[in-house]
Design an enzyme around this catalytic site. Structure first.
Site, mmCIF file in Angstrom:
data_model
loop_
_atom_site.group_PDB
_atom_site.id
_atom_site.type_symbol
_atom_site.label_atom_id
_atom_site.label_comp_id
_atom_site.label_asym_id
_atom_site.label_seq_id
_atom_site.Cartn_x
_atom_site.Cartn_y
_atom_site.Cartn_z
ATOM 1 N N ARG A 225 -21.492 149.551 -84.472
ATOM 2 C CA ARG A 225 -22.011 150.231 -83.955
ATOM 3 C C ARG A 225 -23.413 151.075 -85.471
ATOM 4 N NH1 ARG A 225 -19.973 151.266 -78.436
ATOM 5 N NH2 ARG A 225 -22.132 152.597 -77.852
ATOM 6 N N HIS B 32 -26.399 140.339 -79.110
ATOM 7 C CA HIS B 32 -25.958 141.743 -78.520
ATOM 8 C C HIS B 32 -25.806 142.359 -77.613
ATOM 9 C CE1 HIS B 32 -25.725 145.422 -80.831
ATOM 10 N NE2 HIS B 32 -26.158 146.064 -80.204
ATOM 11 N N TYR C 296 -45.229 146.640 -71.722
ATOM 12 C CA TYR C 296 -45.924 147.177 -71.720
ATOM 13 C C TYR C 296 -46.276 146.843 -72.766
ATOM 14 C CZ TYR C 296 -46.413 148.799 -67.672
ATOM 15 O OH TYR C 296 -46.042 148.955 -66.147
#
Length: 829
Positions: free
Chosen positions: A42, A88, A132
């Site tokens: 990570r 993921h 958006y």
């Protein structure tokens, strides 16, 4: 349970299956497993492609979905969904935050995602919701993915074993340095600054072509971090430390202009990752609380074209004072470099060279595997084309054989047995259309066959020759540089501060003395009053037993000096950094000032005050080589020095002169020979060049020094020998010759004179400073030395004790010694 006795107590059976463990041991192992999962899975980037798993998975998911730079933008929510569902499974917010950052041109030096919509701002505004915004891969991100389908990297199963994902991307450029990385793991963190792509590519090419290049050599290309927000790096020492050790603290200062007449300070660039809105708020808070005085208004006039923060000053405010207050609290930040990355799955702190070495190893593996994959494809194609050509040579028999066969399988078997086609060739021929039997088709097949064979030969060369493979990497890196390189955004500035140490040092003319054991000190020039020729001088330095003086030179205490050593290195030194001591003091070890190697000695010093950008530093070596290098080649000199000239084995740098391109050069030898030629005969070369032969030395002879003659200024050539004798000879007596000649006799050497120590071009107003090996120093007027013809013995210049000899000579111009004498007279009064 079927194997247990029917009468066994189920509770006892379960108890027998329980393993006892100490809770400390279990917690320790579990925490270690968790820590390594965070470190490798990570938080830390891979040194090869510079990506963390989440970055790599986002780009791979976009590539698999066809969301490339040539496609239409895709809703960010779609990209996040595919990444989370396939590769993921750690939550959509983490994936979207990463996606948004890869699209921010103020966070990434070269954004990997082409975003459309609101992806946040330098004011700390968060990106709009993923529904958006839209995104697609940036063109440069495709360079990280290039050739991934050609077996260039290993793949591993995704989290649910449905699909495969790459362990690392092919990475056609060193992304770890180019875009940097940051992350906090368990017990460690990484913070790698971004860099200019062109500089990193040049350094990588340098390392490929010169594997033994040092970190300092690579830093000739990688000047320092290049932040997407520009600004300025204060000083270079911290950058050098970070590149050498993998850790450092770099000060980054905002770009601003002080307009004193208008009474304002305009800020146009901010340090990397500084929140602009919060900066304006903090400045306003300090003004309201009285921590900063002199500001009457503060406005943020930033727009899409860039940052513009205007600080209006009060009428009576001092602009420099307000600037320093802003610098102290707001306009400067520290970037802590921790170059930590995963190497073979393990975290390592790497210096600049190690980082690039790991990348180069990765690219070699990628190109090798790619070449092997393509070679297999080309050989397969060549095999098919061989079959087609063979079929065309026997077209009638082949067609007849196929027509006489009952079905396709029979036709293939007949072709294999009759014409000795392989199974693959026979299958292809059976599928051929009649239209491919035309003469035009035949010519095209023959042309393709030649091309395929040429490519096979090229691929075999690449795979068998590491040099050819490396050249492929270099060519591809150069193509990427040509495509994506841009101007550097972050500049370097010196740390001037409010009051520098230099401001506290009185400005005076000095004499600097250096011994063979590398002891150095400075003394005021007026300590040594001018004497008549033939004097013994006065003690100039105390020496420990066995030590001797190696050089002496004059300089101003505020001068910046270029120090050249016998090993061809150049260092930069401020005169006031040399400790000031008495005449009888030994001095301070030079290793505290200059990073000298064993056996490295100062041979020549050039004052930067005397340098113009259009001038040259002309160097001569003991073996007779001469080299001219433009002054601007010596712009960035590291604390550890840089190479000034490449020397042959056994050769040494002897002397350096500043020339303007139109001067004449006189090289003098230890045995009294001298040659004069135009400096233009030695063409200008780069820093690391060896140069050309200036004088053809006789056996056993060596160069003593060099003089640069300006006909409008210099009157004579001054020669001084080791036994204290010397002479002045008119310049016209040294007729110009061609370079690489044996020259003319300059002075007679022998038992009386000894060998030549120095040769200088002088005028009537100069002073001569000579120092003996035992520490005596004498200053005299050049006019005290008799003017005699060339090829004479000269006169006594300095009276030496038995077993002593002249070690070094320097010429002090009138402007310098006159100032020193005036100061001395003022002190006497």
């Amino acid at each position: 349970m079927s194997s247990e006795s029917p009468d066994a107590d189920p509770g006892d059976v379960r108890a027998a299956q329980v393993t006892n463990a100490r809770i400390e041991d279990e917690m320790e192992q579990s925490y270690i497993d968790y820590a390594m999962s965070v470190i490798a899975g990570r938080a830390l980037p891979d040194v090869r492609d510079g990506l963390k798993p989440v970055h790599r998975r986002i780009l791979f998911a976009m590539n698999e979905a066809g969301v490339t730079s040539n496609s239409a933008h895709r809703k960010s929510s779609s990209v996040v969904g595919e990444t989370m569902g396939d590769y993921h499974p750690h939550g959509d917010s983490a994936i979207y935050d990463t996606l948004a950052r890869m699209a921010q041109d103020f966070s990434m030096r070269y954004p990997l995602v082409d975003g459309q919509g609101n992806f946040g701002s330098v004011d700390g505004d968060p990106p709009a919701a993923m529904r958006y915004t839209e995104a697609r891969m940036a063109p440069i991100a495709e360079e990280l993915m290039a050739d991934i389908e050609r077996d260039t990297v290993d793949f591993q199963a995704n989290y649910d074993d449905r699909l495969e994902e790459p362990e690392v991307l092919p990475a056609a450029f060193p992304n770890l340095l180019v875009n940097g990385s940051s992350g906090i793991a368990v017990g460690m963190s990484t913070n790698i600054p971004p860099h200019n792509l062109g500089e990193v590519v040049d350094a990588t090419v340098e390392l490929i072509e010169t594997p033994d290049a040092t970190v300092e050599d690579l830093m000739e290309h990688v000047k320092g971090p290049d932040f997407p927000t520009g600004a300025n790096i204060v000083g270079r020492n911290a950058v050098h430390k970070a590149y050498k050790t993998g850790r450092g603290r770099i000060r980054v200062r905002a770009e601003f202009e002080v307009h004193e007449e208008e009474g304002r300070i305009v800020i146009s660039e901010l340090p990397f990752q500084q929140n602009k809105s919060r900066l304006v708020e903090r400045i306003a808070e300090d003004v309201n609380e009285g921590a900063i005085e002199g500001i009457r208004d503060l406005r943020d006039e930033s727009d899409r074209d860039g940052i513009r923060i205007v600080v209006e000053l009060k009428r009576d405010a001092m602009a420099e004072v307000v600037k320093n207050q802003l610098l102290e609290s707001h306009l400067e930040r520290t970037f802590g470099v921790i170059n930590l990355a995963l190497v073979d799955g393990s975290p390592q702190v790497l210096d600049l060279k190690q980082t690039l070495e790991h990348y180069v190893d990765h690219r070699r593996e990628v190109v090798r595997r790619r070449s092997e994959h393509e070679l297999a494809e080309r050989e397969e194609r060549a095999h098919i084309l061989e079959g087609r050509l063979k079929a065309l040579d026997n077209v009638d028999s082949v067609v007849e054989t196929i027509q006489d066969s009952d079905d396709r399988d029979a036709a293939k078997a007949a072709l294999e047995s009759t014409f000795e086609f392989t199974e693959a060739q026979a299958a292809h021929i059976v599928r051929m259309q009649l239209g491919s039997l035309t003469s035009m088709e035949t010519a095209e097949i023959e042309e393709e066959y030649e091309e395929v064979n040429a490519r096979i030969e090229r691929l075999e060369t690449i795979l068998s020759d590491l040099g050819e493979l490396d050249q492929v990497i270099v060519d591809e890196l150069q193509e990427i540089k040509d495509e994506y390189d841009d101007e550097r955004r972050t500049s370097f500035i010196e740390d001037a501060g409010d009051v520098t140490h230099e401001d506290l040092i009185p400005e005076e003319e000095c004499v600097v003395v250096m011994s063979e054991d590398d002891y150095i000190k400075r003394m005021s020039l007026d300590t040594f009053r001018a004497q008549n020729r033939g004097g013994k001088g006065i003690i100039g330095t105390g020496l420990k037993e066995g030590d001797r003086v190696s050089s002496v030179f004059a300089a101003n205490s505020h001068d910046y000096l270029l120090v050249f050593t016998n090993q061809g290195q150049i260092y930069e030194l401020k005169t006031y950094e040399i400790p000031e001591m008495s005449r009888t003091a030994r001095g301070k070890s030079a290793v505290n000032l200059l990073d000298l190697d064993d056996g490295e000695e100062i041979e020549s010093v050039v004052n930067t005050e005397d340098l113009d950008d259009d001038e040259y530093l002309t160097m001569v070596t003991r073996g007779g080589y001469i080299k001219r290098t433009a002054v601007d080649e010596f712009g960035n000199i590291r604390s550890t020095g840089i190479r000034a000239i490449r020397l042959e084995d056994g050769d040494e740098l002897v002397d350096v002169e500043v020339t303007d391109g139109d001067a004449d050069i006189v090289i003098g030898s230890r045995n009294g020979m001298a040659i004069r030629f135009a400096e233009s005969e030695a063409r200008a070369m780069g820093r690391t060049a060896r140069g050309v032969i200036g004088i053809d030395l006789r056996e056993g002879d060596a160069v003593a020094g060099v003089a640069a003659i300006d006909d409008e200024y210099h009157n004579w050539v001054l020669t001084v020998t080791e036994n204290g004798y010397g002479k002045r000879s008119d310049i016209d007596e040294y007729r110009p010759q061609s370079r690489n000649g044996k020259g003319l006799v300059d002075i007679k050497t022998g038992d009386r004179n000894g060998q030549v120590v120095a040769i200088e071009a002088v005028t009537h107003s100069d002073h001569l400073v000579a120092m003996s090996a035992d520490g005596q120093i004498m200053r005299t007027r050049v006019e005290e030395v008799s003017t005699v013809s060339r090829n004479t013995k000269g006169v006594i210049v300095m009276n030496l004790d038995p077993d002593d000899e002249v070690a070094s000579v320097d010429i002090v111009p009138e402007s310098v010694h006159a100032a020193a004498d005036a100061d001395a007279e003022a002190d006497d009064e």
